[in-house]
Write a protein that holds these residues in place. Structure first.
Motif, PDB file in Angstrom:
ATOM      1  N   ILE A 747      44.492   0.277  70.600  1.00 37.98           N
ATOM      2  CA  ILE A 747      45.291   0.146  71.825  1.00 37.98           C
ATOM      3  C   ILE A 747      44.824   1.150  72.876  1.00 37.98           C
ATOM      4  O   ILE A 747      44.693   0.825  74.062  1.00 37.98           O
ATOM      5  N   GLY A 748      44.529   2.385  72.431  1.00 37.99           N
ATOM      6  CA  GLY A 748      44.066   3.417  73.364  1.00 37.99           C
ATOM      7  C   GLY A 748      42.749   3.053  74.020  1.00 37.99           C
ATOM      8  O   GLY A 748      42.549   3.288  75.219  1.00 37.99           O
ATOM      9  N   THR A 749      41.839   2.457  73.245  1.00 40.23           N
ATOM     10  CA  THR A 749      40.542   2.060  73.795  1.00 40.23           C
ATOM     11  C   THR A 749      40.696   0.952  74.829  1.00 40.23           C
ATOM     12  O   THR A 749      40.060   0.980  75.888  1.00 40.23           O
ATOM     13  N   LEU A 750      41.553  -0.031  74.519  1.00 40.46           N
ATOM     14  CA  LEU A 750      41.710  -1.186  75.413  1.00 40.46           C
ATOM     15  C   LEU A 750      42.626  -0.906  76.599  1.00 40.46           C
ATOM     16  O   LEU A 750      42.725  -1.744  77.505  1.00 40.46           O
ATOM     17  N   THR A 751      43.290   0.243  76.599  1.00 39.34           N
ATOM     18  CA  THR A 751      44.180   0.568  77.727  1.00 39.34           C
ATOM     19  C   THR A 751      43.739   1.857  78.418  1.00 39.34           C
ATOM     20  O   THR A 751      43.287   1.826  79.566  1.00 39.34           O
ATOM     21  N   LEU A 752      43.821   2.987  77.706  1.00 36.46           N
ATOM     22  CA  LEU A 752      43.511   4.269  78.330  1.00 36.46           C
ATOM     23  C   LEU A 752      42.059   4.331  78.791  1.00 36.46           C
ATOM     24  O   LEU A 752      41.772   4.760  79.925  1.00 36.46           O
ATOM     25  N   ALA A 753      41.116   3.935  77.924  1.00 38.61           N
ATOM     26  CA  ALA A 753      39.698   3.998  78.287  1.00 38.61           C
ATOM     27  C   ALA A 753      39.415   3.106  79.492  1.00 38.61           C
ATOM     28  O   ALA A 753      38.692   3.499  80.420  1.00 38.61           O
ATOM     29  N   VAL A 754      39.980   1.907  79.502  1.00 43.20           N
ATOM     30  CA  VAL A 754      39.784   0.977  80.622  1.00 43.20           C
ATOM     31  C   VAL A 754      40.389   1.552  81.906  1.00 43.20           C
ATOM     32  O   VAL A 754      39.774   1.487  82.980  1.00 43.20           O
ATOM     33  N   ALA A 755      41.582   2.134  81.793  1.00 45.91           N
ATOM     34  CA  ALA A 755      42.231   2.730  82.966  1.00 45.91           C
ATOM     35  C   ALA A 755      41.408   3.891  83.520  1.00 45.91           C
ATOM     36  O   ALA A 755      41.254   4.036  84.742  1.00 45.91           O
TER      37      ALA A 755
END
Length: 772
Positions: A747-755
């Motif tokens: 979830i962190g990769t697909l949200t935080l990293a993208v953001a």
């Protein structure tokens, strides 16, 4: 370079596969021939650590050794163990244990061997409670009366209610196979298990032997389950029997190579090592999933392309992220080499070996296998299914980019809450916590703790500067006061020191008057009593409690717990008492397994913090180097750091202890989480440098890598959930904690990293982009 390797592999695929099979057969033989279990928990600890060195010196000085404890209970007879049959059983088990080569000669303590200190017209007498087994009720009643009158035996070797008795067999110093000893003790008591008595076996050596007995069973149960589950999930993910088979062979061969090398080098299998196969089977599928998912997409997009072209394209497109993810995952596990805990060090090393082996097989064996077996036979997805997949990841991309600042703020809030939870995390090196309550060892330990002093030994040593110091009544009385204070604690059963002998001798030399059941009042009387005992009894009894010069006094504490928190609390109370009494003049030292286990738990925490810091810094530098951008390192590391904090927050909030098993979580989270980040960043860079807009780049990168890392996460989470079937509670905790970590990392990769990418617009991705 990769083109040349791929060309050679595709030119000689059968040769490549045969060579791999030969090497795998060699390592399989090494496992069969050389693999051995390490059953002695002392071998888990660093030999050169000052605390362990000091403890070993005291153990040698006072003959402190672990003991096998056998408890015999008789509730069916109104006299309890005080009947001819039960006494005969105790005698026979005592003699059998004494004959074991692992047991120190003369160091079996039971009703059969215990001495009774008595006064007589001739002075002091020290004799066994009986020369031959009592045969009639009068003799048995006299035995009971003598035992209950002697508080050095009554309540210690025989329970106060008379329904149970202990047999304690101390082991010799040196190398002893705990599993073999455990099996021998089981054989000794086996003939007596069908009678009216119940028999319990406990003690540190039995804990270790039980662990060694259950470890192989645990592996035999878990490995087939994890293989079946991952095969099933792989087939659902890759939609191809060939792809599933090749991916599974990659993880099986890498596991064999890692264990085979360990066996070849003569490194034993520790308790934590039993998780390496499950770990590698779960982790090793990552490269195969990414390679074959890409291949599947290309086959569907271009079904007319030549087989060799498709395989070469797969290699060219993905060799770099496969190598990067494997190297960074291995680096995460290699950070465990900083730990002082030997099993954790070896776990990190050989898991890293397995990860690199899986990378090698993925880039060599999968292309060779595809050349020999042919490309996967795929059923084309219906248009509405394709659209559904793309629609989900497209919407995810839009949502994250639209709410990028909110994503960052929510992540910060979650991290702060998790950090607070992590502050409550506690460390434990309890070996008994590794077993469920219905295990025989847990039931035995509970019984002995309820009816006797306890199964865990803590050894306290007071050190003075001058000879004959501990003949002074002032110091001995304060030690006795400390013993009384400690015995009031619920988790301390009994204490044992030189005072117990002096009080008993003082009483029997004064016609058994209770008022003399105290430490003698004068130094001369203390010296006289000790001389009397050395002449009448066994001088070696005193050697276990005081050194030759009377400068070092040993106090034994029997505990009803082996939990680190409780042991720390007891040690703190002892040090506080000593600081406020005459004992403040002396050094206060500790020894024995309970103490070294407590120190051991501290090493776990130190190693965990250090390895996490090193792995995060190492991954940051590797990513920065691979993508030639510090921004890449930051974007890749932040979701992993958040994952680690969230996991420790969960552990602190739910009361899950940090131990030799759960200490591995951060390395696994870093190792797997970085895979997700690398694949995402690679796809971003691939499209970004080709001039696509931010929106297009995000959409394409998330659609392609998002699907692959989601599949990867599902497979790996399914693999780790198999640990919930383990015989050992810490392994079960590790299973759901790692699964949670992988989900949070995904979830962190697909949200935080993208953001972060959308906010920072890093040059390593968008240095050639066109304007939006």
């Amino acid at each position: 370079m990769i083109d040349k390797i791929t060309d050679w592999v595709l030119k000689f695929p059968k040769t490549v596969l045969i060579i791999i099979l030969i090497i795998t057969a060699f390592f399989t033989f090494q496992i069969y021939d050389n693999a051995r279990l390490e059953t002695n928990l002392d071998k888990y600890k660093p030999d050169d650590h000052p605390e362990f060195v000091a403890s070993e010196e005291y153990e040698d000085l006072f003959g402190i050794n672990d003991a096998v404890i056998v408890a015999v209970e008789n509730n069916s007879n109104p006299n309890g163990v005080y009947n001819a049959e039960t006494l005969k059983m105790i005698d026979q088990i005592s003699l059998a244990l004494e004959k074991l080569p692992e047991v120190a000669k003369g160091d079996v303590r039971s009703l059969t061997t215990a001495d009774n200190i008595k006064g007589s017209d001739f002075g002091l007498e020290v004799d066994p409670f009986y020369q031959k087994l009592p045969e009639n009720q009068a003799e048995i009643d006299q035995l009971r009366e003598d035992v209950e009158a002697n508080k050095m035996v009554g309540g210690r070797i025989v329970a106060e209610d008379g329904n149970s008795a202990l047999i304690m067999a101390e082991l010799k110093a040196g190398e002893i196979d705990r599993l073999e000893l455990y099996q021998k003790v089981q054989e000794i008591v086996k003939p007596y298990r069908n009678g009216s008595e119940k028999i319990y076996i406990a003690g540190q050596p039995v804990v270790e032997g039980t662990l060694a007995h259950l470890m192989p069973q645990d592996m035999q149960k878990m490995i087939p389950i994890v293989i079946f589950i991952i095969l099933f999930v792989l087939f659902l993910t890759l939609h191809s029997f060939k792809s599933t088979l090749l991916t599974m062979l990659v993880v099986l061969f890498s596991t064999i190579w890692a264990f085979g090398l360990m066996s070849y080098l003569g490194i034993p299998i520790y308790a934590v090592s039993t998780m390496i196969p499950v770990m590698l089977i779960a982790l090793g599928v990552a490269d195969g999933i990414h390679l074959l998912s890409h291949l599947n997409q290309e086959i569907k997009a271009h079904p007319e392309r030549d087989k060799l072209e498709l395989i070469k394209d797969m290699q060219q497109q993905l060799w770099k992220p496969v190598v990067m993810t494997s190297v960074t995952t291995a680096a995460g596990f290699l950070s465990l080499l900083t730990s002082d805990v030997l099993p954790i060090r070896y776990f990190g090393l050989f898991t890293a070996v397995g990860v690199i082996s899986a990378m090698f097989f993925s880039l060599i064996m999968i292309p060779a296998g595809l050349k020999v077996l042919g490309l996967p036979n795929l059923k084309m997805k219906k248009k509405d299914q394709k659209a559904a997949d793309k629609k989900f990841f497209h919407k995810l991309s839009q949502f994250v980019r639209k709410n990028r600042r909110a994503v960052v703020i929510i992540t910060i809030i979650i991290t702060i809450i998790a950090a607070y939870g992590a502050s409550n995390i506690w460390i434990d090196s309890s070996m008994l916590s590794k077993f469920t309550e219905d295990e025989e060892i847990s039931q035995a330990d509970n019984f002995i703790n309820q009816n006797f002093g306890g199964t865990t030994q803590l050894n306290l040593i007071f050190k003075a500067e001058e000879n004959d110091t501990f003949k002074e009544p002032e110091y001995l009385k304060d030690v006795w006061e400390l013993q009384n204070q400690l015995e009031e604690r619920e988790l301390i059963g009994t204490t044992y020191s030189l005072n117990d002998y002096l009080r008993r001798i003082n009483k029997v030399m004064n016609e058994d008057q209770e008022e003399f059941n105290r430490v003698p009042e004068s130094r001369d009387l203390v010296a006289q009593y000790l001389l009397l005992y050395s002449m009448s009894g066994d001088p070696e009894d005193l050697d276990r409690l005081i050194d030759y010069d009377y400068r070092q006094l040993h106090v034994q504490l029997s505990l009803k717990t082996d939990r680190t928190q409780e042991i720390k609390s007891i040690i703190a109370e002892i040090e506080d008492f000593a600081a406020n009494s005459s004992l403040k003049e002396f050094e206060v030292e500790f020894a024995g397994s309970a103490y070294t286990n407590m120190i051991f738990s501290g090493l776990i925490l130190e190693g965990q913090v250090l390895s996490l810091a090193i792995s995060l810094v190492g991954v940051f530098l590797l990513l920065s180097l691979l993508f030639k951008s510090f921004a890449a390192g930051l974007i890749g590391v932040l979701p992993i750091a958040v994952t680690a904090v969230v996991n420790f927050g969960l552990m602190g909030g739910l009361g899950v202890s940090l131990n030799t098993t759960t200490a591995l979580i951060s390395s696994i989270a870093v190792g797997m989480g970085i895979d997700y980040a690398i694949h995402l960043l690679s796809r971003y860079q691939y499209y970004g440098i080709r001039g696509f807009s931010k929106a297009e780049t995000a959409d394409k990168a998330i659609n392609l890598s998002g699907r692959a890392i989601t599949f990867n996460a599902v497979v790996v989470i399914a693999g780790f959930m198999v640990l919930t079937f383990s015989e050992f509670p810490p392994n079960r905790e590790l299973g759901w904690l790692v699964s949670t970590a992988l989900f949070v990392s995904l979830i962190g990769t697909l949200t935080l990293a993208v953001a972060l990418i959308d906010i920072m617009e890093p040059k390593f991705i968008f240095n050639k982009r066109k304007d939006d």
